[in-house]
Design a protein around this motif. Structure first.
Motif, PDB file in Angstrom:
ATOM      1  N   ILE A 286     -94.625  48.511  91.326  1.00 42.15           N
ATOM      2  CA  ILE A 286     -95.956  49.090  91.462  1.00 42.15           C
ATOM      3  C   ILE A 286     -96.881  48.056  92.096  1.00 42.15           C
ATOM      4  O   ILE A 286     -96.867  46.892  91.704  1.00 42.15           O
TER       5      ILE A 286
ATOM      6  N   VAL B 212    -100.589  46.933  92.252  1.00 44.05           N
ATOM      7  CA  VAL B 212    -101.838  47.110  91.522  1.00 44.05           C
ATOM      8  C   VAL B 212    -102.884  46.172  92.115  1.00 44.05           C
ATOM      9  O   VAL B 212    -102.682  44.950  92.148  1.00 44.05           O
TER      10      VAL B 212
ATOM     11  N   LEU C 142     -99.401  54.305  81.568  1.00 41.88           N
ATOM     12  CA  LEU C 142     -99.943  53.441  82.610  1.00 41.88           C
ATOM     13  C   LEU C 142    -101.142  52.644  82.089  1.00 41.88           C
ATOM     14  O   LEU C 142    -101.294  51.463  82.422  1.00 41.88           O
TER      15      LEU C 142
ATOM     16  N   LEU D 124    -104.438  56.432  91.871  1.00 39.96           N
ATOM     17  CA  LEU D 124    -102.994  56.372  92.080  1.00 39.96           C
ATOM     18  C   LEU D 124    -102.750  56.931  93.475  1.00 39.96           C
ATOM     19  O   LEU D 124    -102.969  58.122  93.711  1.00 39.96           O
ATOM     20  N   ASP D 125    -102.368  56.040  94.376  1.00 42.67           N
ATOM     21  CA  ASP D 125    -102.248  56.394  95.794  1.00 42.67           C
ATOM     22  C   ASP D 125    -103.520  57.084  96.290  1.00 42.67           C
ATOM     23  O   ASP D 125    -103.477  58.082  97.007  1.00 42.67           O
TER      24      ASP D 125
ATOM     25  N   SER E 211    -105.258  57.325  83.380  1.00 46.44           N
ATOM     26  CA  SER E 211    -104.066  56.503  83.166  1.00 46.44           C
ATOM     27  C   SER E 211    -103.479  56.640  81.768  1.00 46.44           C
ATOM     28  O   SER E 211    -102.341  56.239  81.547  1.00 46.44           O
TER      29      SER E 211
ATOM     30  N   VAL F 207    -100.565  59.282  82.269  1.00 48.48           N
ATOM     31  CA  VAL F 207     -99.535  59.015  83.270  1.00 48.48           C
ATOM     32  C   VAL F 207     -98.576  57.982  82.700  1.00 48.48           C
ATOM     33  O   VAL F 207     -99.010  56.933  82.205  1.00 48.48           O
TER      34      VAL F 207
ATOM     35  N   THR G  78     -95.929  55.025  83.078  1.00 51.70           N
ATOM     36  CA  THR G  78     -95.769  53.959  84.065  1.00 51.70           C
ATOM     37  C   THR G  78     -94.636  54.274  85.024  1.00 51.70           C
ATOM     38  O   THR G  78     -94.755  54.021  86.234  1.00 51.70           O
TER      39      THR G  78
ATOM     40  N   ALA H 106     -95.545  56.076  88.093  1.00 52.43           N
ATOM     41  CA  ALA H 106     -96.280  55.325  89.113  1.00 52.43           C
ATOM     42  C   ALA H 106     -95.353  54.442  89.950  1.00 52.43           C
ATOM     43  O   ALA H 106     -95.816  53.749  90.857  1.00 52.43           O
TER      44      ALA H 106
ATOM     45  N   GLN I 239     -95.761  53.393  93.813  1.00 47.78           N
ATOM     46  CA  GLN I 239     -97.099  53.817  94.228  1.00 47.78           C
ATOM     47  C   GLN I 239     -98.105  52.662  94.127  1.00 47.78           C
ATOM     48  O   GLN I 239     -97.814  51.626  93.534  1.00 47.78           O
ATOM     49  N   ASP I 240     -99.266  52.897  94.711  1.00 50.04           N
ATOM     50  CA  ASP I 240    -100.365  51.931  94.659  1.00 50.04           C
ATOM     51  C   ASP I 240    -101.364  52.370  93.608  1.00 50.04           C
ATOM     52  O   ASP I 240    -101.782  53.532  93.589  1.00 50.04           O
ATOM     53  N   VAL I 241    -101.760  51.436  92.760  1.00 44.64           N
ATOM     54  CA  VAL I 241    -102.766  51.688  91.734  1.00 44.64           C
ATOM     55  C   VAL I 241    -103.980  50.810  92.050  1.00 44.64           C
ATOM     56  O   VAL I 241    -103.827  49.624  92.332  1.00 44.64           O
TER      57      VAL I 241
END
Length: 164
Positions: free
Chosen positions: A6, A8, A23, A52-53, A59, A62, A64, A67, A70-72
């Motif tokens: 991930i 972040v 998350l 999240l994207d 969070s 969701v 983890t 995710a 993906q980009d957080v």
């Protein structure tokens, strides 16, 4: 244990996580991103909202593992390191907070709202933030802050014309 990758706030993390780890807890407990508060653990308040994207999510609802890849972006990931992001600055200028607990989630939800609608009306701001609760304010200053930031984030027409 599943392994996740991930990004972040611009930093990539590869970790083994419990399949049921939320998350919100990963961000706070593993990564130290304590700017993402946990308000209710039931997705009712929105204090834990992150991107999240590029899309706002609560969070605490969701996992983890969802995710993975993906980009957080958290509240700590806003700004350029030189100063506040326009939404953070507008919340300060418009006195759009009291205790501040809901503020990170409000700002992240507002960022997603402004991505979809760069010039929202008061009503559209209220509708766009309806999943984020503030127990201290009457929301008017929050609406003003989002509208102010919308103006600050819009490109200057003179600059747009110069780049054509």
């Amino acid at each position: 244990m599943p392994r996740v990758s991930i990004e972040v706030d611009g930093v990539k993390y590869d970790d083994d996580v419990e399949p049921r780890l939320l998350l919100a807890h990963y961000l706070r407990d593993r990564l130290g991103k304590v700017g993402t508060p946990i308000g209710c653990d039931t997705s009712n308040c929105g204090a834990c909202t992150v991107l999240l994207d590029g899309m706002s999510v609560k969070s605490c609802s969701v996992l983890t593992v969802q995710a993975d890849g993906q980009d957080v972006t958290t509240i700590e990931g806003l700004g350029d390191g030189q100063g506040l992001h326009p939404l953070q600055r507008a919340f300060h200028q418009e006195h759009a907070l009291q205790c501040g607990y809901c503020t990170p989630g409000m700002i992240m939800a507002a960022l997603d709202l402004l991505r979809e609608n760069p010039d929202p009306s008061d009503e559209e701001v209220r509708e766009g933030l309806e999943g984020n609760l503030c127990r201290c304010t009457g929301y008017q200053n929050i609406v003003r802050a989002v509208r102010r930031a919308a103006g600050d984030l819009r490109p200057d027409p003179a600059q747009q014309e110069a780049t054509r």
